[in-house]
Design an enzyme around this catalytic site. Sequence first.
Site, PDB file in Angstrom:
ATOM      1  N   PHE A 144      67.265  29.495  95.563  1.00 26.79           N
ATOM      2  CA  PHE A 144      66.138  28.581  95.684  1.00 26.79           C
ATOM      3  C   PHE A 144      64.918  29.274  96.250  1.00 26.79           C
ATOM      4  CE2 PHE A 144      69.773  25.459  96.469  1.00 26.79           C
ATOM      5  CZ  PHE A 144      69.918  25.231  95.115  1.00 26.79           C
TER       6      PHE A 144
ATOM      7  N   SER B 239      60.798  17.288  96.716  1.00 24.32           N
ATOM      8  CA  SER B 239      61.874  17.984  97.424  1.00 24.32           C
ATOM      9  C   SER B 239      62.990  18.382  96.465  1.00 24.32           C
ATOM     10  CB  SER B 239      62.428  17.097  98.539  1.00 24.32           C
ATOM     11  OG  SER B 239      63.518  17.720  99.183  1.00 24.32           O
TER      12      SER B 239
ATOM     13  N   TRP C 168      61.757  21.201  94.295  1.00 21.25           N
ATOM     14  CA  TRP C 168      61.674  22.437  95.073  1.00 21.25           C
ATOM     15  C   TRP C 168      62.996  23.198  95.016  1.00 21.25           C
ATOM     16  CZ3 TRP C 168      64.525  24.215  99.201  1.00 21.25           C
ATOM     17  CH2 TRP C 168      64.020  25.315  99.901  1.00 21.25           C
ATOM     18  N   HIS C 169      64.105  22.450  94.947  1.00 26.23           N
ATOM     19  CA  HIS C 169      65.415  23.096  94.995  1.00 26.23           C
ATOM     20  C   HIS C 169      65.765  23.835  93.715  1.00 26.23           C
ATOM     21  CE1 HIS C 169      66.051  20.647  98.610  1.00 26.23           C
ATOM     22  NE2 HIS C 169      66.987  21.498  98.903  1.00 26.23           N
ATOM     23  N   GLY C 170      65.175  23.490  92.611  1.00 26.57           N
ATOM     24  CA  GLY C 170      65.495  24.232  91.406  1.00 26.57           C
ATOM     25  C   GLY C 170      64.904  23.609  90.159  1.00 26.57           C
TER      26      GLY C 170
END
Length: 458
Positions: A458, A301, A304-306
Site C-alpha cells: 500500500f 480511505s 488509499w489502500h489499493g
Amino acid sequence: MTNKNLNLQNTFLVVASYVFYGWWDYRFLALIIFSSLVDYTIGLKLEKEKKQAHRKVLLWSSILVNLGFLGFFKYFNFFVDNFVTAFSFLGQNIQPNTLDIILPVGISFYTFQTLSYTIDVYKQRLKPTKDLVSFLAFVSFFPQLVAGPIERATNLLPQFYKKRKFYYSNAVNGCKQILWGLFKKVVIADSCAEYANIIFNNSSDYSGSTLFLGALFFTFQIYGDFSGYSDIAIGTARLFGFNLKQNFAFPYFSRDIAEFWRRWHISLSTWFRDYLYIPLGGSRGGTWMKVRNTFIIFLVSGFWHGANWTFIVWGLLNALYFLPLLLSGRNRNHLNSISQDTLFPKFKELLSMLITFLLTVIAWVFFRAETITHAFSYLQGMFSNTLFSMPLIRPTDIIMLVVAFIILEWIGRREQYAIEVLFQRKPRVVKWSFYMVLIAFILVFSNETPKEFIYFQF
C-alpha cells in the site's frame, strides 16, 4: 552536543534511511528525494509569501505533485482498465496501452507524511524548517518509512532538532516493543496467513464454518501483521531517541465502529480527519453534509489502500456501519477503554464488542478477496446452512495461540502498549522467562521463506 554532532546524527539517519529504502529498488530513491525537495522548497516560499492567492498556488503545487506521483504509480492501470470496461459495456472495444508499473514501497505513507508538513506550514501551525538534512531525515526516517505510522511534521520533525543521547530505559522499552511486534508478525500473523490463504484461495471447496474460520484467521492476520510492524517501527525509533505516535489501541475490543476507527490505524484515521474531513466541514453542517463527508472519508480511505474495487466497497461498508452512530449522535460514546476498572466486561459491553467484531470480520472479507464477486460468493458460502457445521480445517495449536494472544492483549488494554504492563511489578525471573518464551516462539515459527508485511503493497 554541538550542532555539528547533531547534524552528523541526522546525516547518518538520512544515509541509513536511503540505503534501507534503496535496498529494495534504488531507482525509487530519486522519487522520494524529489518529493522531499519540492515540499522543503514550497515550505520556505510559503513563509515568505504574504498574498493568500499565491500561497494557495504553492499549496496546490505540493498537493498536485505528491498526489500526482501517488496517482500515477498506484492507480494508472486501475483507471485504464475501468475505462476499457466502461466502453466495453457500451459496445465499444478499445485497446489502450497499459504500463508495467512497479508500485514504490511506502509511497502512500511518505506522501501523506510530507503533505502534512506543507499543509501545516500553509495553515501556520508549523514554522518551515531551514534545515534540509533534518527535513530529509523526517521524510525518509527508516523505521516507519514503508508502512507507518504516518507521522505529523508537528510531532516528528522537531525531534530532529534536539540533542539525542542513549538512555538505557528507552532502549529496553524499544527492544520490548520490537519483540512484541515480531511475535505479532511471525507467530500470530504469519501462522494465521497460512490458513487464511488456503481457505480464501479455495473458498468454493469449503463449508460455511470453515469459511468463517478463514475470515477469522485473516482478521487476526492483518491485525498482527500491521500492528506488529507499527510496534517494530516504534521500538526501533526509541533506540534512536525518537517517540512515534501509537498506531493501534486494541481495536478488536471496540464497542462500536466509531470506537474501532479511533483505535485502528490511528495515524491514517486522524490524518483523514484533520486534512480531509474537517476541511470539508466535518460534522458542523446539516445532516446532508455529515452524511456526505462520512462517505467521502471512508471511500477515500478504502481507495488509499489499493487500486481495487474491493477496497472501495470495504470503505463503503464501514461508512454504512458508521452512519447510524453519526446520525444518532453516538459516535463519541466510548472514549475510554472497555472495562476500565474491572477485569471482565459487563454483559452489554461484551455483546457490543462481539457485534462490532463480527461486523469487522465481514468487512475484512472484502479487503482480502481478490474481486467483488469473490467477496460476495465467500460471504454467501459463509452464511449458508453449513455455518454451524464442524470446520474442515481445525488447526488447534494456532487457535490456542490466538486465544492466548487475545488474553495478553486484554490484560494490557488499559495502557498504551500491552508489553510494557504485562509484567510490570513481577519478579525479574518472571519477566525474563516471558521474554525468552516469546523469543522461542518467534524462532520456532520462523520460516526459511519470510512473508512480507501486508501493508508493504500500500
